[in-house]
Design a protein around this motif. Structure first.
Motif, PDB file in Angstrom:
ATOM      1  N   PHE A   1     -16.367  96.796   3.571  1.00 57.12           N
ATOM      2  CA  PHE A   1     -17.803  96.650   3.370  1.00 57.12           C
ATOM      3  C   PHE A   1     -18.110  95.423   2.507  1.00 57.12           C
ATOM      4  O   PHE A   1     -18.968  94.596   2.850  1.00 57.12           O
ATOM      5  N   GLU A   2     -17.415  95.298   1.383  1.00 55.88           N
ATOM      6  CA  GLU A   2     -17.662  94.176   0.471  1.00 55.88           C
ATOM      7  C   GLU A   2     -17.216  92.847   1.080  1.00 55.88           C
ATOM      8  O   GLU A   2     -17.852  91.818   0.858  1.00 55.88           O
ATOM      9  N   ALA A   3     -16.132  92.863   1.842  1.00 54.09           N
ATOM     10  CA  ALA A   3     -15.682  91.631   2.503  1.00 54.09           C
ATOM     11  C   ALA A   3     -16.727  91.149   3.504  1.00 54.09           C
ATOM     12  O   ALA A   3     -17.027  89.954   3.582  1.00 54.09           O
ATOM     13  N   GLU A   4     -17.302  92.073   4.254  1.00 51.61           N
ATOM     14  CA  GLU A   4     -18.342  91.720   5.224  1.00 51.61           C
ATOM     15  C   GLU A   4     -19.617  91.277   4.500  1.00 51.61           C
ATOM     16  O   GLU A   4     -20.226  90.265   4.858  1.00 51.61           O
ATOM     17  N   ARG A   5     -20.000  92.020   3.484  1.00 53.16           N
ATOM     18  CA  ARG A   5     -21.244  91.730   2.768  1.00 53.16           C
ATOM     19  C   ARG A   5     -21.214  90.358   2.097  1.00 53.16           C
ATOM     20  O   ARG A   5     -22.199  89.621   2.106  1.00 53.16           O
ATOM     21  N   THR A   6     -20.075  89.998   1.537  1.00 49.72           N
ATOM     22  CA  THR A   6     -19.965  88.737   0.801  1.00 49.72           C
ATOM     23  C   THR A   6     -19.348  87.610   1.633  1.00 49.72           C
ATOM     24  O   THR A   6     -19.167  86.506   1.130  1.00 49.72           O
ATOM     25  N   ARG A   7     -19.004  87.940   2.874  1.00 47.45           N
ATOM     26  CA  ARG A   7     -18.312  86.976   3.752  1.00 47.45           C
ATOM     27  C   ARG A   7     -17.052  86.451   3.086  1.00 47.45           C
ATOM     28  O   ARG A   7     -16.755  85.263   3.097  1.00 47.45           O
ATOM     29  N   TRP A   8     -16.326  87.394   2.502  1.00 50.13           N
ATOM     30  CA  TRP A   8     -15.105  87.092   1.751  1.00 50.13           C
ATOM     31  C   TRP A   8     -14.019  86.600   2.695  1.00 50.13           C
ATOM     32  O   TRP A   8     -13.732  87.212   3.720  1.00 50.13           O
ATOM     33  N   SER A   9     -13.391  85.479   2.336  1.00 53.61           N
ATOM     34  CA  SER A   9     -12.348  84.924   3.195  1.00 53.61           C
ATOM     35  C   SER A   9     -10.958  85.168   2.645  1.00 53.61           C
ATOM     36  O   SER A   9      -9.972  85.006   3.350  1.00 53.61           O
ATOM     37  N   GLY A  10     -10.873  85.501   1.357  1.00 52.79           N
ATOM     38  CA  GLY A  10      -9.569  85.720   0.761  1.00 52.79           C
ATOM     39  C   GLY A  10      -8.992  84.464   0.151  1.00 52.79           C
ATOM     40  O   GLY A  10      -7.946  84.491  -0.481  1.00 52.79           O
ATOM     41  N   MET A  11      -9.661  83.346   0.327  1.00 46.41           N
ATOM     42  CA  MET A  11      -9.151  82.103  -0.241  1.00 46.41           C
ATOM     43  C   MET A  11      -9.805  81.857  -1.581  1.00 46.41           C
ATOM     44  O   MET A  11     -11.006  81.984  -1.733  1.00 46.41           O
ATOM     45  N   GLN A  12      -9.002  81.527  -2.573  1.00 43.45           N
ATOM     46  CA  GLN A  12      -9.532  81.173  -3.870  1.00 43.45           C
ATOM     47  C   GLN A  12      -9.767  79.666  -3.918  1.00 43.45           C
ATOM     48  O   GLN A  12      -8.919  78.893  -3.501  1.00 43.45           O
ATOM     49  N   LEU A  13     -10.914  79.290  -4.418  1.00 49.02           N
ATOM     50  CA  LEU A  13     -11.216  77.875  -4.548  1.00 49.02           C
ATOM     51  C   LEU A  13     -10.690  77.369  -5.890  1.00 49.02           C
ATOM     52  O   LEU A  13     -10.652  78.088  -6.860  1.00 49.02           O
ATOM     53  N   THR A  14     -10.297  76.101  -5.917  1.00 51.04           N
ATOM     54  CA  THR A  14      -9.868  75.497  -7.163  1.00 51.04           C
ATOM     55  C   THR A  14     -10.811  74.367  -7.527  1.00 51.04           C
ATOM     56  O   THR A  14     -11.449  73.759  -6.657  1.00 51.04           O
ATOM     57  N   LEU A  15     -10.899  74.089  -8.801  1.00 55.32           N
ATOM     58  CA  LEU A  15     -11.757  73.011  -9.256  1.00 55.32           C
ATOM     59  C   LEU A  15     -11.052  71.670  -9.281  1.00 55.32           C
ATOM     60  O   LEU A  15     -11.682  70.632  -9.431  1.00 55.32           O
ATOM     61  N   PHE A  16      -9.736  71.660  -9.164  1.00 50.87           N
ATOM     62  CA  PHE A  16      -8.972  70.414  -9.259  1.00 50.87           C
ATOM     63  C   PHE A  16      -8.081  70.243  -8.056  1.00 50.87           C
ATOM     64  O   PHE A  16      -7.584  71.105  -7.482  1.00 50.87           O
TER      65      PHE A  16
ATOM     66  N   SER B   1      -3.956  94.733  -7.326  1.00 50.48           N
ATOM     67  CA  SER B   1      -3.363  94.001  -6.207  1.00 50.48           C
ATOM     68  C   SER B   1      -2.092  93.286  -6.655  1.00 50.48           C
ATOM     69  O   SER B   1      -1.943  92.894  -7.815  1.00 50.48           O
ATOM     70  N   GLU B   2      -1.188  93.140  -5.707  1.00 48.23           N
ATOM     71  CA  GLU B   2       0.072  92.444  -5.967  1.00 48.23           C
ATOM     72  C   GLU B   2      -0.229  91.011  -6.397  1.00 48.23           C
ATOM     73  O   GLU B   2      -1.087  90.347  -5.812  1.00 48.23           O
ATOM     74  N   ASN B   3       0.458  90.568  -7.420  1.00 47.24           N
ATOM     75  CA  ASN B   3       0.268  89.221  -7.973  1.00 47.24           C
ATOM     76  C   ASN B   3      -1.161  88.978  -8.447  1.00 47.24           C
ATOM     77  O   ASN B   3      -1.596  87.823  -8.519  1.00 47.24           O
ATOM     78  N   ARG B   4      -1.873  90.064  -8.696  1.00 50.45           N
ATOM     79  CA  ARG B   4      -3.263  89.979  -9.154  1.00 50.45           C
ATOM     80  C   ARG B   4      -4.119  89.124  -8.211  1.00 50.45           C
ATOM     81  O   ARG B   4      -5.006  88.375  -8.639  1.00 50.45           O
ATOM     82  N   SER B   5      -3.849  89.267  -6.927  1.00 50.70           N
ATOM     83  CA  SER B   5      -4.624  88.545  -5.916  1.00 50.70           C
ATOM     84  C   SER B   5      -6.065  89.022  -5.925  1.00 50.70           C
ATOM     85  O   SER B   5      -6.334  90.217  -6.065  1.00 50.70           O
ATOM     86  N   ALA B   6      -6.985  88.093  -5.755  1.00 53.60           N
ATOM     87  CA  ALA B   6      -8.407  88.435  -5.700  1.00 53.60           C
ATOM     88  C   ALA B   6      -8.685  89.333  -4.498  1.00 53.60           C
ATOM     89  O   ALA B   6      -8.032  89.243  -3.460  1.00 53.60           O
ATOM     90  N   LEU B   7      -9.661  90.205  -4.677  1.00 53.75           N
ATOM     91  CA  LEU B   7     -10.138  91.089  -3.619  1.00 53.75           C
ATOM     92  C   LEU B   7     -11.662  90.977  -3.586  1.00 53.75           C
ATOM     93  O   LEU B   7     -12.259  90.501  -4.547  1.00 53.75           O
ATOM     94  N   PRO B   8     -12.294  91.466  -2.543  1.00 52.21           N
ATOM     95  CA  PRO B   8     -13.750  91.368  -2.489  1.00 52.21           C
ATOM     96  C   PRO B   8     -14.459  92.160  -3.599  1.00 52.21           C
ATOM     97  O   PRO B   8     -15.626  91.924  -3.868  1.00 52.21           O
TER      98      PRO B   8
END
Length: 86
Positions: A71-86, A32-39
């Motif tokens: 399929f994986e986005a639906e199965r995991t309820r993937w939103s595309g947003m990465q969470l941060t710890l800080f 993915s472009e900019n190594r963006s997370a995917l499901p």
């Protein structure tokens, strides 16, 4: 080897498909472009081996990857947003 570029949910993804890798499996790579997370990967890169004929059965690399991501986005309820710890 076949290369394709798709845009899935606003994310540009390079697909590299190698049929009959080692004569026994097919190989799909996603980057993915900019190594963006995917499901299917948190790092933006995925190497995936599958049985021969699977990609053709699904309609080709683009159709296979799109269906897999959906399929994986639906199965995991993937939103595309990465969470941060800080």
């Amino acid at each position: 080897m076949e290369k394709r570029i798709i845009t899935w949910r606003g994310i540009r993804i390079e697909i590299i498909f190698t049929p009959k890798t080692f004569g026994i499996v097919e190989h799909i790579e996603l980057l993915s472009e900019n190594r963006s997370a995917l499901p299917v990967t948190e790092t933006g890169y995925r190497s995936h081996f599958i049985p021969i004929g699977t990609v053709e059965q699904e309609g080709g690399p683009t159709a296979y990857v799109t269906a897999w991501l959906e399929f994986e986005a639906e199965r995991t309820r993937w939103s595309g947003m990465q969470l941060t710890l800080f």
